[in-house]
Design an enzyme around this catalytic site. Structure first.
Site, PDB file in Angstrom:
ATOM      1  CB  VAL A 152      -1.037   0.053   1.045  1.00  0.00           C
ATOM      2  CG1 VAL A 152      -1.718   1.259   1.026  1.00  0.00           C
ATOM      3  CG2 VAL A 152      -1.897  -1.403   1.516  1.00  0.00           C
ATOM      4  CB  CYS A 153       1.550   4.327   0.524  1.00  0.00           C
ATOM      5  SG  CYS A 153       0.988   5.929   0.565  1.00  0.00           S
ATOM      6  CB  THR A 154       5.689   4.722   0.279  1.00  0.00           C
ATOM      7  OG1 THR A 154       6.089   5.015   1.207  1.00  0.00           O
ATOM      8  CG2 THR A 154       5.654   5.923  -1.053  1.00  0.00           C
ATOM      9  CB  ALA A 208      -3.206   4.341  -5.021  1.00  0.00           C
TER      10      ALA A 208
END
Length: 213
Positions: free
Chosen positions: A99-101, A149
């Site tokens: 998730v995310c970075t 994202a």
């Protein structure tokens, strides 16, 4: 089924707690938090901590692996114990997810090379530095990799994966239990819809964490 959620100092809470709320409700599923150094792991806002009892050696064969993002991600980009564990468990896992970075950590570990993946919008371009094709999609499935994202997209990814793992009816039941039917008060959740002044403010706040190439 065992799900391993990786934590490290400076993690963003919703990146991992969103998927935890989904996967923790699946039948015959054990969710375990794992860290290089077990103990209290503090989030990026330094106001929430998780007492992690499992180290990497305690979780050698998870079926699903998740790593989230957060400001602490920058300290997890160098090759070391975390990357070695990710590569090892990725070889046998049914799904490796982020998730995310968190996708930048997977990319730096070399497991996403040649794949499509997504990340937080402010970090998306950096995936290409690791031989990964960036995608602006909210959830990307490529092989046995599922990437989400930024932050809240982790819930979407977790529900998508739940449907693939245990069927759409079970996934939808979990969605109803957690009442995931977002109706945000603003339309500022994406670059395309956010007002210019909001985009400028967000980019200023994130500029030190995600410098442009």
């Amino acid at each position: 089924m065992q799900v391993a959620i990786v934590l490290y100092p400076g993690f963003t809470s919703l990146d991992v707690i969103g998927p935890y709320e989904v996967w923790g409700r699946l039948p015959d599923t054990e969710v375990v938090f794992v860290a290089e150094r077990p103990g209290l792991v503090v989030n990026d806002l330094r106001s929430l901590s998780v007492n992690v009892v499992a180290g990497f050696g305690d979780v050698p064969n998870p079926d699903v692996v998740l790593i989230g993002g957060g400001p602490g991600q920058t300290e997890q980009m160098s090759d070391g114990n975390l990357h070695e564990w990710l590569r090892r468990v990725d070889g046998a896992s049914a799904w490796t997810t982020s998730v995310c970075t968190g996708s930048l950590i997977l990319a730096a570990a070399g497991v996403l090379t040649g794949r499509r993946a997504t990340s937080h919008w402010a970090a998306l371009e950096h995936l290409a530095e690791f031989g990964v094709t960036p995608s602006k999609e909210r959830v990307v499935i490529d092989g046995h990799y599922a990437t989400a994202a930024g932050v809240s997209a982790g819930i979407d990814m977790a529900l998508t994966l739940a449907g693939l793992l245990v069927g759409d009816d079970v996934a939808q039941t979990v969605q109803l239990i957690i009442e995931y039917a977002p109706e945000p008060p603003y339309h500022a959740g994406a670059l395309e819809s956010a007002p210019a002044r909001v985009v400028e403010s967000a980019m200023e706040k994130l500029s030190t964490r995600f410098p442009s190439r």
